[in-house]
Design a protein around this motif. Structure first.
Motif: not given
Length: 598
Positions: A37-45, A3-11, A48-49
């Motif tokens: 906002d740009l940094a957040e969009a990069i992390l989110e996208e 299982k893998y979900k990018a650890p965005l909260r910790d990042m 997903k990738l």
């Protein structure tokens, strides 16, 4: 199943709260457009990738591996489509020079994206990782004409770069290379020789492969001072950038490896290939270090990524696995047994893995921050300060993160019991994939020699003093803050230990040069544990005031994991100190012949 979900909260925590990246970026002209906002969009996208395109190919890519037929290499099913998605999304040039089509993102951003890449599919990630390093080298050392011709294609992923150093008889000692470069009189050179262990040396992902090759001119001085650097494409390139004839760059075979099986590790033969020189004659190794140092941090992040996905997968297993009862009595009496996380030894393994993963993420981001400052800051003093820290910390980032990453995959595998030894759960692949990170891009022993010999002994501890001064400045700022007393007192003790051991080794090294090598690995580990304590202190200093005490509170958990590091992991420095003080004689006294079987 894995299982893998990018650890965005910790990042986000590391990026925004611990290191205040938005403030740093706003202070430097080259990064002012990188908004939160740009940094957040990069992390989110990026999440997903990596979760949707790359992670589903990890297990199958390992099972299938690369295929070598008639001089051609075919990557596992799905790799070409995933590579196309990466390229079309602009991810190949995420940190690239905007003047030539790159995205120009700071290193602190690319560090986090690389972690996602390695966690989701380490074998696949080596192709774009080598490309990023090759592009950085060209941007730093090539002529404007070469940059204009090559960089946009590399950033687009239409072409892809490699690094060709090692030969069958010359690994660490590159001064022994035999690959030759004969001048043709028209600015080109004929390259002849053989390179081994070339990551992505041949494959079917991009239309052209751009090899960066170390070779020697006919008049080259002996040793590393005689190495030059050449750009050698698989296919020759016309003036209009269209591809021409094959450039006599041939793949002789691919290696059959323990792990990273979706990454083509090739024997590459340069059979009179045409190349162009990058940089100055006999100065090729210095230029290549631009790429090697980039790759060393990147491979450190490979260890982190694999540790993270191994942890997530093991915890997913632990939720469902019930075995025996908790030491204090049944925790879920309605079931036949309790979940395995009730057992202290399972907790020990899980907390070890998590504590190292979160410290590694912070440390990689910290090194990335220094790289950004050294490149973009307007103040010369600040740039030099950061550059000195980068020089000191790069071997630690490569070696300590990969050692702890491998440890993490092994401990995570252990949590499964027998299931972890079976391939369908994924745990054993992470162990195999993580092992190589301790070996390539300069073995971890070589990294330790670099740290102890070049970065400490050679300059009398100057770089170390920069690091310890920065830590003490942080400690001074924490005086009186609730919950930080123990951290401040312990970290000061550890700094003094590190400084004392450094002085001892430098003195012993003056009397006996074998002492440097004898102490090197233990010293790097000692340094790493202290550096991670600094990272944990910075994280706890932010989390402590925000902790609510609730069981599901992010900050409360952060403080508790930090306490595990402080109380149960950091004391390892005591043993390392004793090992270093034992000296070289213990290692060197046994006669060489006694090592061999009769």
């Amino acid at each position: 199943m894995a299982k893998y979900k990018a650890p965005l909260r910790d990042m986000r925590f590391v990026l925004n709260e611990v290191f205040a990246a938005d403030q740093l970026w706003a202070s430097m002209e080259a990064t002012q457009e990188v908004t939160p906002d740009l940094a957040e969009a990069i992390l989110e996208e990026g999440a997903k990738l990596t979760e949707n395109e790359l992670f589903p190919l990890n297990l199958s890519g390992d099972a299938e591996g690369c295929r070598f037929e008639n001089g051609q290499v075919f990557t596992p099913k799905g790799f070409k489509e995933a590579y196309r998605a990466l390229a079309e999304g602009g991810w190949m040039g995420l940190g690239g020079n905007p003047e030539f089509g790159g995205q120009g993102m700071p290193k602190m951003m690319t560090v986090l994206f690389e972690e996602m890449l390695y966690a989701s599919n380490a074998a696949f990630t080596l192709y774009p990782a080598l490309n990023s390093g090759a592009a950085l080298l060209l941007d730093s050392h090539a002529s404007e004409e070469i940059k204009a011709k090559y960089l946009s294609k590399l950033y687009e992923g239409q072409w892809i770069g490699t690094m060709c150093l090692t030969e069958p008889h010359a690994g660490t000692d590159l001064g022994l290379i035999r690959t030759k470069a004969e001048p043709n009189g028209d600015g080109t050179y004929t390259i002849t020789g053989n390179k081994i262990w070339i990551t992505g040396g041949e494959h079917d992902l991009a239309e052209n492969i751009i090899h960066l090759v170390l070779a020697k001119l006919p008049d080259a001085p002996a040793g590393t001072r005689g190495i030059s650097l050449f750009l050698v494409p698989k296919f020759k390139i016309h003036e209009d950038d269209s591809l021409g004839e094959h450039n006599l760059v041939n793949c002789g075979s691919i290696e059959h490896k323990m792990g990273i099986k979706g990454s083509a590790t090739c024997v590459i033969n340069f059979d009179g290939s045409q190349g162009i020189m990058i940089g100055e004659p006999h100065r090729g190794l210095a230029a290549m270090f631009t790429m090697m140092n980039y790759e060393r941090l990147s491979i450190g992040i490979q260890g982190l990524g694999l540790g993270e996905v191994a942890y997530q997968s093991a915890m997913d297993f632990a939720k469902e696995r019930i075995q025996s009862r908790a030491p204090k009595g049944p925790q879920q009496p309605e079931k036949a047994a309790d979940p395995i996380l009730v057992h202290p030894d399972v907790r020990r393994m899980a907390l070890n893995v998590r504590a190292f993963n979160e410290a590694s993420r912070a440390f990689a981001s910290y090194v990335g921050m220094q790289l950004d400052i050294s490149k973009y800051h307007a103040d010369d003093t600040q740039r030099q300060h950061a550059a000195d820290l980068v020089a000191l910390l790069t071997p630690v980032a490569k070696a300590f993160i990969t050692d702890r990453g491998f440890d993490a995959t092994v401990e995570a595998q252990q949590i499964y019991g027998g299931s972890g030894y079976c391939s369908e759960w994924g745990a054993e692949q992470y162990v195999r994939d993580a092992r190589i990170a301790q070996i390539y891009e300069g073995t971890n022993g070589i990294q330790a020699m670099d740290l102890m010999g070049r970065k400490i002994f050679a300059n009398g501890g100057k770089f170390l003093n920069i690091f310890t001064s920065d830590v003490r400045q942080f400690l001074a700022e924490q005086q009186g803050q609730t919950g930080m007393q123990d951290w401040c007192a312990t970290l000061e003790v550890e700094l003094k230990r590190l400084e004392s051991v450094t002085e001892q080794v430098m003195q012993m090294g003056k009397e006996n040069p074998e002492e440097i090598g004898a102490a090197a690995v233990d010293y790097l580990n000692l340094f790493g544990y202290v550096a991670y304590a600094y990272m944990w202190a910075r994280m706890v200093a932010v989390a402590q005031p925000k902790a609510t005490g609730a069981a599901d509170d992010f900050y409360t958990s952060k403080v508790k994991v930090g306490q595990h590091y402080l109380k149960r992991i950091l004391p390892r420095t005591l043993a390392l100190e004793a090992q270093i003080q034992a000296g070289a004689d213990v290692l060197m006294s046994l006669d060489e012949q006694a090592f061999y079987a009769e």
